[in-house]
Design a protein around this motif. Structure first.
Motif, PDB file in Angstrom:
ATOM      1  N   ALA A 127       0.838  -1.202   0.000  1.00  0.00           N
ATOM      2  CA  ALA A 127       0.000   0.000   0.000  1.00  0.00           C
ATOM      3  C   ALA A 127       0.872   1.250   0.000  1.00  0.00           C
ATOM      4  N   ARG A 128       1.957   1.197   0.796  1.00  0.00           N
ATOM      5  CA  ARG A 128       2.851   2.346   0.922  1.00  0.00           C
ATOM      6  C   ARG A 128       3.521   2.659  -0.418  1.00  0.00           C
ATOM      7  N   TYR A 129       4.063   1.618  -1.057  1.00  0.00           N
ATOM      8  CA  TYR A 129       4.769   1.861  -2.324  1.00  0.00           C
ATOM      9  C   TYR A 129       3.804   2.332  -3.415  1.00  0.00           C
ATOM     10  N   LYS A 130       2.576   1.815  -3.388  1.00  0.00           N
ATOM     11  CA  LYS A 130       1.596   2.262  -4.358  1.00  0.00           C
ATOM     12  C   LYS A 130       1.290   3.752  -4.140  1.00  0.00           C
ATOM     13  N   PHE A 131       1.126   4.114  -2.883  1.00  0.00           N
ATOM     14  CA  PHE A 131       0.869   5.511  -2.510  1.00  0.00           C
ATOM     15  C   PHE A 131       2.021   6.409  -2.982  1.00  0.00           C
ATOM     16  N   PHE A 132       3.250   5.973  -2.726  1.00  0.00           N
ATOM     17  CA  PHE A 132       4.412   6.774  -3.128  1.00  0.00           C
ATOM     18  C   PHE A 132       4.418   6.973  -4.650  1.00  0.00           C
ATOM     19  N   GLN A 133       4.104   5.911  -5.385  1.00  0.00           N
ATOM     20  CA  GLN A 133       4.108   6.030  -6.851  1.00  0.00           C
ATOM     21  C   GLN A 133       3.000   6.968  -7.323  1.00  0.00           C
ATOM     22  N   ASP A 134       1.855   6.934  -6.645  1.00  0.00           N
ATOM     23  CA  ASP A 134       0.757   7.852  -6.982  1.00  0.00           C
ATOM     24  C   ASP A 134       1.205   9.299  -6.782  1.00  0.00           C
ATOM     25  N   ILE A 135       1.881   9.555  -5.661  1.00  0.00           N
ATOM     26  CA  ILE A 135       2.341  10.918  -5.386  1.00  0.00           C
ATOM     27  C   ILE A 135       3.439  11.317  -6.381  1.00  0.00           C
ATOM     28  N   MET A 136       4.283  10.361  -6.739  1.00  0.00           N
ATOM     29  CA  MET A 136       5.324  10.615  -7.739  1.00  0.00           C
ATOM     30  C   MET A 136       4.693  11.153  -9.027  1.00  0.00           C
ATOM     31  N   ARG A 137       3.629  10.497  -9.480  1.00  0.00           N
ATOM     32  CA  ARG A 137       2.959  10.935 -10.700  1.00  0.00           C
ATOM     33  C   ARG A 137       2.324  12.320 -10.500  1.00  0.00           C
ATOM     34  N   LEU A 138       1.680  12.474  -9.347  1.00  0.00           N
ATOM     35  CA  LEU A 138       0.952  13.712  -9.049  1.00  0.00           C
ATOM     36  C   LEU A 138       1.873  14.931  -9.052  1.00  0.00           C
ATOM     37  N   VAL A 139       3.028  14.824  -8.420  1.00  0.00           N
ATOM     38  CA  VAL A 139       3.907  15.998  -8.296  1.00  0.00           C
ATOM     39  C   VAL A 139       5.061  15.950  -9.301  1.00  0.00           C
ATOM     40  N   LYS A 140       5.002  14.970 -10.208  1.00  0.00           N
ATOM     41  CA  LYS A 140       6.102  14.753 -11.166  1.00  0.00           C
ATOM     42  C   LYS A 140       7.428  14.624 -10.423  1.00  0.00           C
ATOM     43  N   GLY A 141       7.455  13.702  -9.483  1.00  0.00           N
ATOM     44  CA  GLY A 141       8.643  13.514  -8.638  1.00  0.00           C
ATOM     45  C   GLY A 141       9.760  12.782  -9.359  1.00  0.00           C
ATOM     46  N   ASP A 142      10.988  12.961  -8.847  1.00  0.00           N
ATOM     47  CA  ASP A 142      12.150  12.268  -9.413  1.00  0.00           C
ATOM     48  C   ASP A 142      12.566  11.066  -8.568  1.00  0.00           C
ATOM     49  N   PHE A 143      12.452  11.192  -7.249  1.00  0.00           N
ATOM     50  CA  PHE A 143      12.912  10.124  -6.360  1.00  0.00           C
ATOM     51  C   PHE A 143      11.926   9.898  -5.211  1.00  0.00           C
ATOM     52  N   VAL A 144      11.865   8.661  -4.737  1.00  0.00           N
ATOM     53  CA  VAL A 144      11.189   8.372  -3.469  1.00  0.00           C
ATOM     54  C   VAL A 144      12.296   8.123  -2.447  1.00  0.00           C
ATOM     55  N   MET A 145      12.356   8.938  -1.416  1.00  0.00           N
ATOM     56  CA  MET A 145      13.417   8.827  -0.412  1.00  0.00           C
ATOM     57  C   MET A 145      12.910   8.034   0.793  1.00  0.00           C
ATOM     58  N   LEU A 146      13.672   7.015   1.185  1.00  0.00           N
ATOM     59  CA  LEU A 146      13.269   6.166   2.307  1.00  0.00           C
ATOM     60  C   LEU A 146      14.296   6.225   3.432  1.00  0.00           C
ATOM     61  N   GLY A 147      13.822   6.048   4.656  1.00  0.00           N
ATOM     62  CA  GLY A 147      14.661   6.258   5.839  1.00  0.00           C
ATOM     63  C   GLY A 147      15.493   5.057   6.282  1.00  0.00           C
ATOM     64  N   HIS A 148      15.609   3.995   5.459  1.00  0.00           N
ATOM     65  CA  HIS A 148      16.402   2.819   5.876  1.00  0.00           C
ATOM     66  C   HIS A 148      17.818   3.231   6.242  1.00  0.00           C
ATOM     67  N   HIS A 149      18.288   2.704   7.402  1.00  0.00           N
ATOM     68  CA  HIS A 149      19.623   3.077   7.889  1.00  0.00           C
ATOM     69  C   HIS A 149      20.488   1.838   8.058  1.00  0.00           C
ATOM     70  N   LEU A 150      21.678   2.033   8.622  1.00  0.00           N
ATOM     71  CA  LEU A 150      22.657   0.944   8.710  1.00  0.00           C
ATOM     72  C   LEU A 150      22.159  -0.223   9.560  1.00  0.00           C
ATOM     73  N   ASP A 151      21.396   0.068  10.606  1.00  0.00           N
ATOM     74  CA  ASP A 151      20.853  -1.031  11.419  1.00  0.00           C
ATOM     75  C   ASP A 151      19.844  -1.850  10.599  1.00  0.00           C
ATOM     76  N   ASP A 152      19.060  -1.165   9.763  1.00  0.00           N
ATOM     77  CA  ASP A 152      18.142  -1.887   8.866  1.00  0.00           C
ATOM     78  C   ASP A 152      18.934  -2.753   7.892  1.00  0.00           C
ATOM     79  N   LEU A 153      20.039  -2.197   7.387  1.00  0.00           N
ATOM     80  CA  LEU A 153      20.875  -2.945   6.443  1.00  0.00           C
ATOM     81  C   LEU A 153      21.430  -4.207   7.108  1.00  0.00           C
ATOM     82  N   CYS A 154      21.909  -4.059   8.361  1.00  0.00           N
ATOM     83  CA  CYS A 154      22.425  -5.222   9.099  1.00  0.00           C
ATOM     84  C   CYS A 154      21.349  -6.298   9.225  1.00  0.00           C
ATOM     85  N   GLU A 155      20.137  -5.875   9.585  1.00  0.00           N
ATOM     86  CA  GLU A 155      19.033  -6.830   9.712  1.00  0.00           C
ATOM     87  C   GLU A 155      18.746  -7.497   8.373  1.00  0.00           C
TER      88      GLU A 155
END
Lengths: 336, 336
Positions: A127-155
């Motif tokens: 649902a989240r990724y679909k929402f992000f893509q909808d907003i991308m189209r709406l605002v003619k976005g270039d990137f979707v920025m996500l907050g994944h950090h090094l601890d997420d990468l380790c996991e």
């Protein structure tokens, strides 16, 4: 509610040098490690109100002020916890104070999970990724920025290891996913630093209780496995960051070596390729046919059969794909 | 003491088909995965009397009877536990019954560790390998056979992950080490299978209490980390075995790509090489200069400096080695 945001800093000049430096390191990671230019681009930030995405939206807003560019927040209300409504209000107020446009969508994720017969975590992500893509189209976005950090990468690496992911996939999620234009600017930044950043700047965030839930594999990895690795090696995060860098380099290497794969791999190509390359050529040809992850086990069998010249042998792969060994090479196609 | 060995089977024909098949799988692993021929060769088996090496010496003795070849046992008494003397007697009696020549050496490992200022585990390994090499010379041996199994490999991978070992080293110990002519025929066999093998054949073994010792990292990995991974994925061992296979293939690939490295890597070679290859070329050139592990971090810095054309820059590596960036490439040498 807005009173708590009275002291929000709005530019790099207003924050201590240590944290301005922190933001410029993130800028550097995006430019040199991910090789992306965000100057004058429109970035949609997935904004939950948690530590990670609050630190991200603040950092990117600072960088956009400096370099040019537009930051747009996308907040998804999953309606999974009783504070969900308050979280949404907090996010909207936070964005208002920073002068960032904020889009909010509310969905009953528990219900979508039930309807689609999938897990809540997966339904939320879909649902989240679909929402992000909808907003991308709406605002003619270039990137979707996500907050994944090094601890997420380790996991992520530990989860991939658990599942038996092959190299270079084992090295973890990418910092930039060109298919979905996803960017993870904090991927080599430890979570503790994001927390210190917000605390020192006296910026609040929303706690997500579900992160402490032991029901999901990811949370078991977070609360049990990762601490054990950190006990053995307090610099385990740095080890994973280094491994990730080598993984990205190798991933790029194999992509170059297998670019523009054909539907048929000729004997000439296969005979001049080392087994390490042949396995990746097979995988690239299959990936090229569309969705469905080829199993390493079947790729091994296919290669062995090709080595043994078993002409006519057919191997089935997920996504309705087949590989057939012929006298002139290996042919990849969809099953009729 | 010999009475307990009355029923020892002495050939493949005497054991149930399931276990004859098990032995032939090991034979197959040596021939096809490790690409070694043991026919008519002399193999020294490191024999502690534990499950692993007892199963190994029995399997190899069966295979030697079938294919030709000589098995010699090398038993090292570390004098670390009170049963050490009994263990040695048991090993000698076991070998006598099987008609295998057994060499025994007794050393005070605790004392060697103290004298050399190293850990007991390391001192034991050093003394053992020296003993094996001595016996190799004495009997003109071809291989030293070690009992490492799939559970050991899993532990090794987790320990390498903890330390942050790069790919393909991360995939774990080799099945064949040509420098020390070490062979690990059980490397993809789970320990539980070795136990069942001996139990079904009514063959005893000696329990090693130090394996349960929580003092050493390896034992912490064994008793804590590995069970957690197996809980997440009961087929974790198979995942590691698959990863190991890919690691061996990639290792062979990079060895071929970096064979016969020069003391100087020319601009021509470097300019036509992808970063993934350049990093391995640097590593191969350094390894070629002798002992001392190059750190991935320093290799990254060296490559970055080369990219930035920092002529004259010098990078130091363990083992008194240096890499110097010049106008014509990168030169590797010992420090004067």
């Amino acid at each position: 509610m807005q009173s708590q945001f009275l002291d929000l800093p709005t530019s790099l000049q207003e924050i201590p040098p240590q944290w301005a430096h922190f933001c410029l390191n993130v800028d550097n990671f995006i430019a040199h490690e991910l090789k992306l230019s965000i100057d004058n681009k429109t970035s949609i930030v997935g904004f939950s109100g948690g530590v990670d995405s609050t630190a991200l939206i603040l950092t990117l807003q600072f960088l956009a002020k400096r370099r040019g560019g537009r930051i747009v927040a996308a907040h998804m209300n999953h309606n999974l916890r009783k504070e969900a409504q308050e979280d949404s209000q907090w996010c909207e107020a936070f964005c208002k104070k920073l002068g960032i446009e904020c889009f909010t969508r509310s969905e009953d994720i528990r219900n979508s999970a039930k309807i689609n017969g999938i897990g809540i975590e997966e339904a939320g992500r879909d649902a989240r990724y679909k929402f992000f893509q909808d907003i991308m189209r709406l605002v003619k976005g270039d990137f979707v920025m996500l907050g994944h950090h090094l601890d997420d990468l380790c996991e992520d690496v530990l989860m991939r290891l658990t599942r038996g992911t092959a190299w270079p996939g084992l090295a973890g999620m990418s910092g930039f996913d060109p298919h979905r234009t996803l960017v993870r600017p904090f991927l080599l930044t430890p979570k503790s630093e994001l927390k210190s950043f917000l605390q020192d700047l006296k910026v609040g965030w929303r706690e997500d209780a579900s992160n402490q839930d032991d029901e999901w594999t990811r949370n078991r990895v977070r609360t049990t496995l990762l601490p054990l690795f950190l006990k053995e090696n307090p610099k385990f995060r740095e080890s994973i960051a280094r491994m990730w860098k080598i993984g990205r380099i190798d991933s790029d290497y194999w992509n170059q070596m297998t670019s523009s794969p054909d539907q048929e791999l000729s004997q000439k190509v296969l005979l001049s390729s080392h087994k390490a390359l042949r396995l990746r050529l097979f995988k690239a040809a299959l990936d090229n046919l569309g969705e469905g992850q080829a199993l390493a086990k079947t790729l091994f069998k296919l290669d062995q059969a090709w080595c043994d010249k078993k002409n006519g042998a057919v191997f089935q792969f997920p996504g309705n794909k087949v590989a057939t060994i012929t006298a002139s090479g290996v042919v990849f196609s969809h099953k009729h």
